[in-house]
Design an enzyme around this catalytic site. Structure first.
Site, PDB file in Angstrom:
ATOM      1  N   GLN A 265       0.813  -1.221   0.000  1.00 49.08           N
ATOM      2  CA  GLN A 265       0.000   0.000   0.000  1.00 49.08           C
ATOM      3  C   GLN A 265       0.842   1.265   0.000  1.00 49.08           C
ATOM      4  O   GLN A 265       0.323   2.354  -0.262  1.00 49.08           O
ATOM      5  CB  GLN A 265      -0.928   0.000   1.211  1.00 49.08           C
ATOM      6  CG  GLN A 265      -0.213   0.183   2.540  1.00 49.08           C
ATOM      7  CD  GLN A 265      -1.136   0.013   3.728  1.00 49.08           C
ATOM      8  OE1 GLN A 265      -1.665  -1.071   3.968  1.00 49.08           O
ATOM      9  NE2 GLN A 265      -1.336   1.088   4.484  1.00 49.08           N
ATOM     10  N   CYS A 271      -5.224   0.489   3.639  1.00 48.19           N
ATOM     11  CA  CYS A 271      -5.312  -0.931   3.971  1.00 48.19           C
ATOM     12  C   CYS A 271      -6.725  -1.471   3.781  1.00 48.19           C
ATOM     13  O   CYS A 271      -6.918  -2.632   3.420  1.00 48.19           O
ATOM     14  CB  CYS A 271      -4.848  -1.154   5.404  1.00 48.19           C
ATOM     15  SG  CYS A 271      -5.777  -0.223   6.647  1.00 48.19           S
ATOM     16  N   HIS A 407      -6.089  -1.335  11.623  1.00 41.98           N
ATOM     17  CA  HIS A 407      -5.469  -1.844  10.408  1.00 41.98           C
ATOM     18  C   HIS A 407      -6.336  -2.951   9.823  1.00 41.98           C
ATOM     19  O   HIS A 407      -6.699  -3.907  10.521  1.00 41.98           O
ATOM     20  CB  HIS A 407      -4.067  -2.365  10.716  1.00 41.98           C
ATOM     21  CG  HIS A 407      -3.265  -2.720   9.504  1.00 41.98           C
ATOM     22  ND1 HIS A 407      -3.177  -1.913   8.391  1.00 41.98           N
ATOM     23  CD2 HIS A 407      -2.512  -3.818   9.224  1.00 41.98           C
ATOM     24  CE1 HIS A 407      -2.394  -2.485   7.484  1.00 41.98           C
ATOM     25  NE2 HIS A 407      -1.993  -3.639   7.967  1.00 41.98           N
TER      26      HIS A 407
END
Length: 460
Positions: A265, A271, A407
């Site tokens: 990324q 993410c 995340h």
């Protein structure tokens, strides 16, 4: 002169020998003056600092400032405080030499979950320290859960050697001497932090030097994590139908051709897009028999419900895919790692989805669903991942609270290593992180909120 400065000069990173003061954080204005709310965690941190010290050697609290982040039933306090330590001998009639109080400048992180305080981190050093040297107090760090020995005398020398290896391994260059100096100081502090995390991990994980080792925690969070996940205010999804079959002892969709290569990324908090495309790639493969690498950039550019590199939610991304009409492939809409004008072309759509579903928070049911239905989009608390190298991570729950998930990743399998159960997780930080881009997290303990935001697209 500090012993590591000449060594740093030999590396070609510095020509001078005077350390510059650390750069002020970009969000320094967010720090608030002391309030009753900040005083409570500050006093708790002080109590922890004083624990085990003789009555005449305890510190008292001076100035305090801080900020607070809230999620669910918890609050995380980041504090700056001065502590004044009483001299070991305060009676001038019996002291042989005059002594004065010692003032320390400290930073604390205190977690408050339902009124219960936990000190996650505390760093203290002399208030007037200007030049880093080999004294332990310059890099001092007390951690209430870790009773560690003082830093060795050759700590700085070893850190310079390790920093040199880091630079060579990850091809780092710094524009100025000041920046090189600052990054080395950050690297040293991060290595102490990695050792603390290592000592407290209850799994088999190894922590240490990674490609993120010269970033502050704030920089790492800003560049690579997703602050919107903990808010959890995305599109509502219907619950998935449970799978009746019991979960097999182990499963790995990588071995069955349902998972594309690990992607990267970059310095973009996207993410959420990688987690969702990974899930859709698996769902499409299982329904159509064709594994395609799908476009995250399409979501970054065209998903108006999310915030591109500033974060997003999988539930929103599924809705955006349906609204757009599907996803293009990576080849047709390649990743750039920053927000661009949406250039989606309906004629190039290769994959569609019909719906999305929210999965069970029971890990055994998640395993059963995964084995039968495919890889799962999940979100986790990324505590320790900045320094993760290999093995099965199992941080203490208080250090890796499910209330602070930040995340999004992809669950691709599960199993056991030497009787330690794990989840196999595909990350989006490239193959030069973790175990060739994969993260292994303890299974069965709801570690780091692995079970709190599991979802999947539906392809009919």
């Amino acid at each position: 002169m500090a012993p590591w400065l000449p060594l740093l000069s030999l590396l070609g990173l510095l020509r001078g020998a005077v350390s510059a003061p650390p750069r002020r954080a970009a969000d320094a204005q967010a720090w608030e003056p002391v309030t009753p709310e900040l005083l409570r965690p500050a006093r708790f941190a002080l109590e922890t600092y004083n624990r085990g010290r003789a009555a005449g050697a305890r510190a008292v609290l001076g100035a305090v400032s801080g900020r607070v982040r809230r999620a669910g039933r918890g609050s995380l306090y980041s504090l700056k405080a001065t502590l004044e330590e009483e001299p070991p001998c305060s009676d001038p009639m019996t002291c042989q030499l005059p002594v004065s109080k010692k003032t320390l400048l400290c930073t604390f992180e205190v977690l408050d979950e339902l009124g219960e305080h936990t000190l996650l981190r505390g760093d203290c050093g002399p208030e007037d320290a200007k030049v880093a040297d080999d004294r332990n107090e310059t890099f001092s760090s007390f951690f209430p859960l870790l009773n560690k020995d003082p830093l060795p005398q050759n700590f700085s020398t070893e850190m310079v050697s390790l920093f040199k290896h880091f630079i060579a391994t990850y091809n780092r260059t710094y524009e100025t001497e000041e920046e090189a100096q600052r990054r080395m100081s950050i690297f040293m502090n991060n290595m102490v932090r990695a050792q603390e995390i290592q000592a407290l991990d209850r799994g088999t994980a190894q922590y240490g030097v990674t490609k993120f080792s010269d970033l502050t925690e704030e920089e790492f969070r800003t560049l690579y994590l997703n602050p919107l996940l903990k808010e959890g205010l995305g599109q509502t999804m219907r619950p998935a139908k449970p799978v009746d079959d019991p979960a097999p002892p182990e499963w790995d969709w990588r071995k069955k051709g349902a998972v594309t290569n690990v992607k990267n990324q970059g310095m973009c908090g996207s993410c959420w897009a990688f987690s969702v495309t990974g899930n859709v790639e698996g769902q499409w493969f299982l329904r159509q028999g064709d594994l395609l690498s799908l476009s995250e950039q399409e979501l970054v550019d065209c998903d108006t419900l999310d915030k591109a590199c500033m974060g997003g939610l999988p539930s929103n991304a599924y809705s955006a895919i349906k609204t757009l009409g599907g996803l293009e492939t990576e080849d047709d809409y390649s990743y750039r790692g920053h927000l661009q004008t949406c250039s989606f072309t309906a004629d190039k759509v290769k994959v569609y989805i019909n719906d999305s579903v929210e999965l069970s928070k029971d890990e055994q049911k998640l395993a059963a669903w995964l084995a039968k239905k495919g890889p799962i989009s999940i979100a986790i608390n990324a505590f320790g991942m900045q320094f993760y190298r290999r093995g099965i991570s199992r941080p203490l729950r208080l250090l890796c609270s499910p209330w602070f998930i930040d995340h999004a990743v992809l669950l691709v399998g599960y199993g056991n290593r030497s009787d330690v159960p794990f989840w196999a997780i595909k990350n989006s930080w490239g193959t030069d992180w973790g175990e060739e881009g994969y993260y292994y997290l303890h299974r069965g303990s709801r570690a780091c909120g692995v079970n709190v935001m599991a979802s999947s697209a539906v392809v009919d």
